[in-house]
Every structure is written in structure tokens, then in C-alpha cells.
Design a protein around this motif. Structure first.
Motif, short mmCIF file in Angstrom:
data_model
loop_
_atom_site.label_atom_id
_atom_site.label_comp_id
_atom_site.label_asym_id
_atom_site.label_seq_id
_atom_site.Cartn_x
_atom_site.Cartn_y
_atom_site.Cartn_z
N GLN A 274 0.82 -1.21 0.00
CA GLN A 274 0.00 0.00 0.00
C GLN A 274 0.85 1.26 0.00
OE1 GLN A 274 -2.41 -0.39 3.51
NE2 GLN A 274 -3.64 -2.04 2.66
N LEU A 275 0.35 2.27 -0.69
CA LEU A 275 1.04 3.56 -0.72
C LEU A 275 1.14 4.16 0.67
CD1 LEU A 275 -0.36 5.24 -3.95
CD2 LEU A 275 2.00 4.57 -3.50
N ALA A 276 0.16 3.91 1.52
CA ALA A 276 0.17 4.47 2.87
C ALA A 276 1.37 3.92 3.66
CB ALA A 276 -1.13 4.14 3.59
N VAL A 277 1.73 2.67 3.42
CA VAL A 277 2.89 2.08 4.11
C VAL A 277 4.16 2.79 3.67
CG1 VAL A 277 4.28 -0.03 4.30
CG2 VAL A 277 1.79 -0.17 4.43
N VAL A 278 4.28 3.03 2.37
CA VAL A 278 5.46 3.71 1.84
C VAL A 278 5.53 5.14 2.35
CG1 VAL A 278 6.64 4.46 -0.28
CG2 VAL A 278 5.55 2.22 -0.20
N GLU A 279 4.39 5.81 2.39
CA GLU A 279 4.37 7.20 2.89
C GLU A 279 4.78 7.25 4.36
OE1 GLU A 279 4.06 10.25 1.49
OE2 GLU A 279 4.21 9.06 -0.34
N ARG A 280 4.28 6.33 5.14
CA ARG A 280 4.65 6.30 6.57
C ARG A 280 6.14 6.01 6.71
NH1 ARG A 280 2.18 2.33 11.25
NH2 ARG A 280 3.51 3.12 12.92
N LEU A 281 6.66 5.10 5.89
CA LEU A 281 8.09 4.78 5.90
C LEU A 281 8.90 6.02 5.51
CD1 LEU A 281 10.09 2.38 6.24
CD2 LEU A 281 9.88 1.99 3.78
N LYS A 282 8.42 6.72 4.50
CA LYS A 282 9.11 7.93 4.01
C LYS A 282 9.16 9.01 5.09
CE LYS A 282 8.00 8.91 -0.21
NZ LYS A 282 7.33 9.47 -1.42
N GLN A 283 8.13 9.10 5.91
CA GLN A 283 8.06 10.11 6.96
C GLN A 283 8.78 9.68 8.24
OE1 GLN A 283 6.97 13.11 6.28
NE2 GLN A 283 6.52 12.34 4.23
N GLY A 284 9.37 8.49 8.22
CA GLY A 284 10.05 8.00 9.43
C GLY A 284 9.06 7.57 10.48
N GLY A 285 7.91 7.09 10.04
CA GLY A 285 6.83 6.71 10.96
C GLY A 285 6.99 5.36 11.62
N TYR A 286 8.06 4.66 11.30
CA TYR A 286 8.33 3.38 11.94
C TYR A 286 9.59 3.51 12.77
CZ TYR A 286 5.00 1.46 8.56
OH TYR A 286 3.87 1.20 7.82
N PRO A 287 9.71 2.74 13.85
CA PRO A 287 10.93 2.83 14.66
C PRO A 287 12.11 2.18 13.94
CG PRO A 287 9.53 1.05 15.47
CD PRO A 287 8.74 1.77 14.39
N ILE A 288 13.31 2.67 14.24
CA ILE A 288 14.52 2.03 13.71
C ILE A 288 14.75 0.79 14.56
CG2 ILE A 288 17.01 2.24 13.33
CD1 ILE A 288 16.66 5.25 13.16
N GLN A 289 14.52 -0.37 13.99
CA GLN A 289 14.70 -1.62 14.73
C GLN A 289 16.13 -2.14 14.62
OE1 GLN A 289 11.30 -3.65 12.87
NE2 GLN A 289 10.40 -3.73 14.93
N ALA A 290 16.82 -1.74 13.57
CA ALA A 290 18.24 -2.10 13.38
C ALA A 290 18.80 -1.18 12.31
CB ALA A 290 18.38 -3.56 12.96
N SER A 291 20.10 -1.00 12.33
CA SER A 291 20.73 -0.18 11.28
C SER A 291 22.04 -0.80 10.85
CB SER A 291 20.94 1.25 11.77
OG SER A 291 21.79 1.27 12.89
N LEU A 292 22.37 -0.55 9.61
CA LEU A 292 23.62 -1.03 9.02
C LEU A 292 24.39 0.19 8.53
CD1 LEU A 292 25.44 -3.34 7.96
CD2 LEU A 292 24.09 -3.27 5.84
N HIS A 293 25.61 0.35 9.03
CA HIS A 293 26.45 1.49 8.65
C HIS A 293 27.45 1.06 7.59
CE1 HIS A 293 25.11 4.19 11.92
NE2 HIS A 293 24.81 3.03 12.49
N LEU A 294 27.25 1.57 6.38
CA LEU A 294 28.13 1.25 5.26
C LEU A 294 28.97 2.45 4.83
CD1 LEU A 294 25.64 -0.83 3.07
CD2 LEU A 294 27.37 -1.67 4.66
N LEU A 295 28.85 3.52 5.57
CA LEU A 295 29.53 4.77 5.25
C LEU A 295 31.03 4.55 5.11
CD1 LEU A 295 28.53 7.67 4.92
CD2 LEU A 295 29.04 8.05 7.30
N ARG A 296 31.58 5.00 3.99
CA ARG A 296 33.03 4.96 3.70
C ARG A 296 33.61 3.55 3.68
NH1 ARG A 296 32.54 9.20 7.32
NH2 ARG A 296 32.65 11.24 6.33
N ARG A 297 32.79 2.55 3.46
CA ARG A 297 33.30 1.19 3.37
C ARG A 297 33.42 0.79 1.90
NH1 ARG A 297 29.89 -2.04 7.86
NH2 ARG A 297 31.27 -3.74 7.30
N PRO A 298 34.39 -0.06 1.57
CA PRO A 298 34.56 -0.46 0.17
C PRO A 298 33.33 -1.21 -0.35
CG PRO A 298 36.36 -1.32 1.55
CD PRO A 298 35.37 -0.68 2.46
N LEU A 299 33.09 -1.09 -1.64
CA LEU A 299 31.92 -1.67 -2.26
C LEU A 299 31.84 -3.19 -2.04
CD1 LEU A 299 29.49 -0.87 -4.00
CD2 LEU A 299 30.86 -1.44 -6.02
N HIS A 300 32.96 -3.90 -2.17
CA HIS A 300 32.93 -5.36 -2.00
C HIS A 300 32.54 -5.74 -0.57
CE1 HIS A 300 37.04 -4.60 -0.50
NE2 HIS A 300 36.87 -5.70 0.19
#
Length: 197
Positions: free
Chosen positions: A80-106
Motif C-alpha cells: 500500500q502507498l500508505a505504508v510507503v508514505e509512513r516509511l518515508k516520513q520516518g513513521g516506523y521505529p529504527i529496529q536495526a541499522s547497518l552502517h556502510l559509510l566509507r566502506r569499500p563496495l565489495h
């Protein structure tokens, strides 16, 4: 013949302080070591093979680069579009995160499948992937961002993804919505049946 004797004497004079190798380092040992990979080489080979297994067939071949100021957005059919809109607005809690910043592509290619599968196995639904962004279209952060958009659509577990709001990282982070596992669906059905009495 006399000249040869002088050469031998000169050679012995030049080699005066040189001592033969001890028995632990004889020629046979050296040739065996050269023919056999070291423990470090074997470990690198194992890691490379493991990396290929964990990449789950994700391609690092050609990718269409996403312009740096274009937000990422994707949803599977039936979401549903409503799910995507809520996701876009940050309407769900961050349950986990992956930090890929400045890491090699491989490395990112190896880490992403493990992260998605582990989050799904733990019945997590909304996760954040932090990858960075650059003003230059071909800068490493933007290349990674483009590959991320290409890779995420290949996971059956991924229902949708969108670029985050500024407070969550803006265009340098992507919200990912995972589908419910069979276990989570069964738990939902059970809770609904209990409510109905």
C-alpha cells in the motif's frame, strides 16, 4: 689454472663472515614453504570464498548511477502507498541499522545480505541502511547508494525502501521495510483470534 686459484681465494675472502644456514632452514624447507601457501594466505582465500557466498549473487557489474539529489523509492506490487508514505516520513521505529559509510563496495556487497537476512530472521520490519551521499554523481558514496538501490530489489524479504528524512540521515540513508516472516504472521493471526474471542 693459476688464475682460477686466485678467483677461489678472492671468493673466500669475500665470503669470510658468511656461515651456512642451520638445519632448520635448509634448502628443502625453503622450497616446501614456497610451494605451500602460508596460514595468512589460506585465511585470505577462505575469507574471499566466504565473501562470495555471503554476497548472494549481488552483482557489482555496471549500475545506472542515481543522481545525487534524487531520493530512492521502491515498493513491490501489492504494498500500500500508505505504508510507503509512513516509511518515508520516518513513521516506523529504527529496529536495526547497518552502517556502510566509507566502506569499500565489495565489503558492502558482503554485509548487506547478512544484515537483511538476520533482520528478517529476528522478525524486524523497519531497518535503516546508512550509506552516505555526495554532490558528485560518480563519488564513492553515490556509487554505493546506486548499487544499494539495485541490490535491495533483489531480496525477497524487502517490500519497500525510501530515502530517509533529514533527521535520520536524509539522502545518505535508506529506510527498508521487510516483509513479515511466517512466524510473525502466525503470531498476528493468533493475536487477532484472541481479540475476537
Amino acid at each position: 689454472m693459476v688464475e682460477g686459484c686466485h678467483d677461489d681465494v678472492d671468493f673466500r675472502a669475500l665470503m669470510g663472515d658468511v656461515r651456512p644456514l642451520s638445519h632448520g632452514h635448509d634448502r628443502a624447507d625453503v622450497s616446501r614453504q614456497r610451494g605451500t601457501p602460508s596460514e595468512a594466505q589460506l585465511e585470505r582465500r577462505r575469507a574471499a570464498l566466504q565473501g562470495d557466498k555471503n554476497a548472494d549473487g549481488l552483482s557489482d557489474d555496471f549500475v545506472d548511477l542515481v543522481p545525487p539529489f534524487d531520493p530512492l523509492e521502491y515498493r513491490r506490487d501489492g504494498i500500500q502507498l500508505a505504508v510507503v508514505e509512513r516509511l518515508k516520513q520516518g513513521g516506523y521505529p529504527i529496529q536495526a541499522s547497518l552502517h556502510l559509510l566509507r566502506r569499500p563496495l565489495h565489503e558492502c556487497r558482503r554485509e548487506l545480505p547478512m544484515f537483511i537476512r538476520e533482520a528478517f530472521a529476528a522478525d524486524l520490519r523497519s531497518v535503516l541502511v546508512i550509506h552516505g551521499r555526495s554532490r558528485e554523481i560518480d563519488a564513492p558514496a553515490n556509487v554505493l547508494r546506486s548499487y544499494l538501490a539495485k541490490w535491495l530489489v533483489t531480496f525477497d524479504e524487502v517490500q519497500a525502501f525510501v530515502s530517509a528524512q533529514e533527521r535520520d540521515g536524509g539522502l545518505g540513508a535508506t529506510w527498508v521495510m521487510l516483509r513479515k516472516s511466517e512466524r510473525a504472521r502466525a503470531n498476528n493471526r493468533e493475536r487477532q483470534q484472541k481479540r475476537r474471542g
